[in-house]
Design an enzyme around this catalytic site. Structure first.
Site: not given
Lengths: 701, 334
Positions: A240, A468, A509, A596, A667
């Site tokens: 996080f 994640t 990412g 996911t 996010e």
């Protein structure tokens, strides 16, 4: 020689709800996390925190502690190895006698066992020279200052038009101050490291969001060539943002291992998770909105006050989202900081957008009430066709679609605009909406794709899977780029022996790593075609670096958007508040893995429920630290607090942002949630809560 | 965490013998004591596990009372058919506490003796008169949102965290203990102490005592009972305020009432003043209001917890009103 063929499959792997590749290992407990690597002759390190908030360490009882059987060494500023930096960073661990905040690491005990190290650390006595401290953020503090930039490199202030004049002449004005408390990230797995030296080569097993940056920083601090440091982070139990950059413990582990000449393990305790591994700054935000009689915004001002430490500067970009959310001829955003005797704040899920959009989206709701417009209609009237700052077109902006689809799915048309209009027995029921946004960015990354003689592929890069599902998403991306079944692709990540890659942060990412994976796999596919599919025994590899491609492309404003809808119930007598429903619709580009991605979105939204109703790090004004430092005292939502959370997305593919057409989803789920809940609370009760968390005493006061 | 010795006696005589050692702490389910040992608040030399002493039965007695063994797990109390039928307030209170996993471990003896969750008490780097007598009470001017409005002193305003004990207090339960000198029964009314100038002494348990059981007297004929708890989140949180109510109404007037408050005082607070106002009074919200207002006259709220006065008042009125209005007993969901 064998021949490997790649063909275009009819069903793409991207878009499939593929379960996590490492899921079975995690469920069986066979996935190895940083602290769990079995090593011989390992020693244990326990960090000791300062009990004063400001001053100097005068002396320690290290000599007495060294006599305890099993204690190998006691480290303090007096004897710790010198690093390449002596101050200006939280990573200058034990480099001086200065104490910059309470619970800062001032000593460490290395021992034969965790238990001995902990007990000895507890027995270590430290004498201090105490100096006065300031830890409380206040809006009228004369020592507020203007930082040069805000995280990660945005202008501190922006101004266009005549804000004050536009506010004076506006038909409707809202002008309120919103506050958010400090928050601590608290991933499930606390930070942990094992450091092993072999000569001047350092290997670190570490829990982080990016092994490559940890390696670079360790090499710098210990004066080593980058190639002499290896960082392994195969499985990481969440971050996080708190693990985005190296933290003092990994430095301490390497330092301690050097001193005792043995592998050293260190795990941050839950209590220490509230001390020196980062947190979100508290904020004080004044938002002023002016609108004409038709509800079109004419002026926006968002002035932010927040804190940093005396060690280094971190300036959360709280008002940055306000610069692109809504149009308005006159606009101003400012950020002011106060250096306090506190730990350095840092990244926490959606730094900037998360606290900033609580304030902005609450203020927009207040403007809707002032203008007597439905809050969705008000947002639609102010949805800018181009970026208000640059005038450039957005790569895609589907806020309107999110609001409309969300309204349909949620049943928004059933809503009563007047507060306190709906009740169910003793419960007041209300609904609220807020917008979400998060930038869609990408960083340069390297990646290597290997073809193996048996027809399988290895795709390797130092990406991070912090829980994640990145490993799975990248496998899907690689499979499509190779034209291979996902089961023929092995994805290697979390090891600096693989191609250098950026960290997991900023929802970049999948975009950054996926881009490099795509190019590496495309390159390999071309080489295979040129070689007529023949693969040597050693395999065939292509390594790429997307640096040039990313630097060359045109700059355009690129963001994901969303709309969140909340239904809350408030007990009229007791003020107890419960979220009955939370529904989000997002426009986040192409969804690589719906399973996911959904987990990321509902995870962010759930964290948003905690932010709205529960989370707060309590400042101890007398001692100068955060008072609540375990998960019994720092409350987050339990399952019972989250009855129904839905995440949906609209069909969007944004080929500008990256070759996959995908925006990040890590996010945006937490952006706007707290505002939606605060807005729903107002609709239920008629009470506007502008300082989080929304606790019952604010409703029954 | 300090090193310690762990002993698990298999008979009560041996446990009582061990309990006479000042270095001994008695261990129940360990859901609080072990945490306190990890953070250095408790540092016993010897832990004596009391869960294998045959104290894990719930026994119905001829006088209609229940005897609950000290090591009966909280879950087993809450789910016991006799408890649920005769003392619904007790079952509800236990279920309102902690989490399923903790209730499966926690014993009733340990539950009575759990320590306050005051943040200062749980931080050995800070002053706390309860942990270190004479060191001070930063909560008086610091973080006191969760702390006491009744029964506190200038030395301590900690709250007792148990839900179960609040129900037991309303049910006039008593605690059976054994020491080297023999057995003894302590009414719950005399079990806990207010902090005064010695907040470190929390109970009137005699030195070296082993809690053997809790006796819950037969229910009052025709009385209904319920438990209401308010906390910040929907589960797994300590009470900001809680109310255990037992009420019998005859001819529209209060014929029996017992009210205990949790989360507002250093001990489970029996609202005797309110009860005295209520006995014989008409069973209506106006009288309920007047009664609890009389009780809360003595409240000394701190800056952060003044809301507890309003909250406790509204909760008491609601619990009593619902006990009057409903045919069945139950718990107000929280």
């Amino acid at each position: 020689m064998t021949r490997t063929t790649t063909t275009t499959r009819t069903t793409p792997a991207i878009g499939a709800a593929m379960t996590r590749i490492e899921g079975p290992d995690k469920v069986r407990g066979s996935a190895t996390y940083a602290y769990e690597y079995p090593l011989d002759a390992v020693a244990y390190c326990c960090a000791v925190g300062s009990t004063i908030a400001h001053g100097r360490v005068r002396s320690t009882s290290a000599d007495a502690i060294r006599q305890i059987p099993g204690v190998l060494e006691v480290l303090s500023h007096a004897n710790a190895p010198r690093l390449a930096i002596s101050d200006g960073s939280e990573l200058a661990v034990l480099q001086s006698d200065r104490v910059a905040y309470r619970r800062q690491i001032v000593a460490a005990v290395v021992a034969e066992s965790f238990e001995i190290a902990t007990e000895a650390a507890g027995a270590l006595e430290i004498e201090y020279d105490v100096e006065p401290f300031a830890v409380e953020l206040k809006s009228d503090d004369p020592d507020l200052y203007r930082p040069d930039k805000v995280n990660p490199g945005f202008p501190t202030d922006t101004e266009a038009g005549d804000v004050d004049g536009a506010l004076r002449s506006a038909a409707h004005v809202v002008d309120h101050t919103y506050r958010t408390p400090a928050y601590h990230n608290n991933p499930m797995e606390p930070h942990a490291s094992i450091a092993v030296w072999e000569g001047d080569d350092l290997t670190v097993f570490d829990s982080n969001q990016g092994a490559s940056p940890v390696r670079a920083r360790l090499a710098e601090l210990f004066g080593l060539p980058t190639g002499s440091v290896r960082v392994v982070s195969e499985h990481v139990g969440g971050g996080f943002g708190a693990k985005g950059l190296p933290r003092p413990v990994v430095v301490l582990a390497a330092m301690a291992a050097r001193v005792v000449d043995r592998p050293v393990k260190i795990a941050v305790t839950r209590e220490q998770m509230f001390a020196f591994v980062g947190y979100r700054t508290p904020t004080i935000q004044r938002v002023q909105l002016g609108a004409d009689a038709g509800g079109r915004i004419t002026a926006i001002a968002h002035d932010v006050i927040e804190q940093t430490s005396t060690i280094e500067e971190f300036a959360e970009q709280t008002a940055v989202a306000t610069r692109m959310m809504y149009a308005g001829a006159s606009r101003r955003t400012t950020h002011r900081l106060r250096r306090l005797d506190v730990p350095t704040p840092g990244w926490m899920r959606a730094p900037g957008e998360c606290p900033g959009m609580f304030a902005l989206e609450s203020a927009v709701d207040e403007l809707a009430i002032a203008t007597r417009l439905d809050p969705i209609e008000l947002r639609l009237r102010n949805d800018p066709p181009t970026d208000p700052e640059t005038g450039a077109p957005f790569t895609s902006r589907n806020l309107e679609a999110c609001l409309r689809e969300g309204a349909r799915l949620f049943g928004w048309s059933q809503r009563h605009a007047e507060p306190r209009a709906r009740r169910d027995g003793r419960w007041l029921v209300g609904t609220g909406v807020a917008a979400s946004t998060y930038p869609a960015r990408a960083r340069a990354s390297k990646a290597t794709a290997w073809a193996r003689p048996d027809g399988s592929f290895d795709v390797e890069l130092c990406a991070a899977d912090i829980g994640t599902g990145a490993r799975t998403a990248l496998t899907q991306i690689a499979a499509d780029a190779l034209g291979a079944e996902p089961r023929r692709v092995r994805l290697g990540l979390g090891d600096t022996n693989f191609s250098e890659a950026p960290l997991a942060g900023g929802s970049m990412g999948t975009s950054s790593w996926g881009w490099a994976v795509t190019r590496a796999c495309e390159g390999l596919r071309a080489r295979l075609a040129a070689a007529n599919g023949s693969v040597p025994v050693a395999g065939l590899a292509v390594e790429v670096d997307t640096k040039d491609e990313i630097e060359r492309r045109a700059q355009r404003p690129a963001h994901a958007f969303g709309a969140q809808f909340a239904e809350v119930r408030v007990d009229e007598d007791t003020g107890e508040i419960r979220v009955a429903r939370l529904l989000g619709v997002f426009a986040a580009g192409r969804i690589v893995n719906p399973m996911t991605a959904r987990s990321q979105l509902i995870g962010g939204m759930t964290m948003g429920i905690s932010m709205a109703l529960l989370e707060a790090s309590l400042l101890d004004r007398e001692y100068g630290d955060y008072l609540n430092h375990d998960l019994a005292q720092y409350e987050i939502a339990t399952c019972a607090d989250v009855p129904m959370v839905e995440a949906h997305w609209i069909d969007e593919r944004d080929d500008f942002v990256n070759p996959m057409g995908a925006k990040g989803v890590g996010e945006i789920g937490i952006v706007g949630t707290a505002a939606a809940i605060a807005n729903a609370t107002y609709n239920a009760t008629g009470v506007r809560v502008r300082d989080l968390p929304i606790r019952l005493e604010k409703l029954i006061g | 965490m300090r090193r310690f010795e762990y002993l698990r006696p298999l008979d009560r005589a041996r446990a009582v013998d061990l309990a006479a050692n000042p270095e001994v702490k008695l261990l129940g389910g360990g859901t609080n004591l072990i945490d306190l040992m990890k953070i250095g608040v408790e540092t016993p030399e010897i832990l004596v596990d009391t869960t294998r002493l045959g104290l894990d039965e719930i026994e119905s007695r001829v006088d209609g009372s229940l005897r609950i063994g000290a090591s009966v797990r909280n879950t087993d109390v809450a789910s016991d058919r006799r408890v649920r039928a005769r003392f619904p307030v007790l079952s509800a209170a236990v279920l309102a506490g902690a989490s399923g996993q903790l209730r499966n471990m926690a014993t009733v003896g340990g539950n009575l003796l759990q320590r306050t969750r005051c943040a200062y008490f749980q931080d050995v780097t800070k002053a706390c008169n309860k942990r270190k007598p004479g060191s001070g009470c930063p909560a008086q001017t610091g973080a006191n949102r969760e702390l006491a409005i009744l029964g506190g002193s200038e030395h301590c305003i900690a709250t007792h965290p148990s839900d179960m004990a609040v129900a037991l207090r309303a049910l006039d339960a008593s605690v059976l203990v054994e020491t080297e000198k023999g057995a003894q029964t302590i009414p719950l009314a005399d079990f806990y102490r207010l902090p005064g100038d010695r907040p470190d002494i929390e109970t009137n348990l005699p030195y070296g005592a082993l809690i053997v059981a809790i006796d819950v007297p037969a229910p009052v004929d025709g009385a209904r009972s319920s438990y209401m708890k308010v906390r910040d989140r929907a589960s797994f949180g300590f009470a900001l305020a809680s109310v255990a109510g037992v009420l019998r109404v005859a001819d529209g007037r209060v014929a029996h009432v017992a009210l205990a408050l949790g989360g507002v005082a250093p001990l489970p607070w029996r609202a005797r003043i309110a009860e005295a106002h209520l006995m014989g009074a008409p069973a209506d919200p106006d009288h309920f209001h007047a009664a609890i207002d009389a009780e809360l006259q003595a409240a000394q709220p701190r800056p952060e917890n003044a809301f507890k006065v309003t909250l406790a008042r509204r909760m008491v009125v609601r619990v009593l009103t619902e006990l009057v209005g409903r045919g069945e007993v139950g718990v107000a969901p929280s």
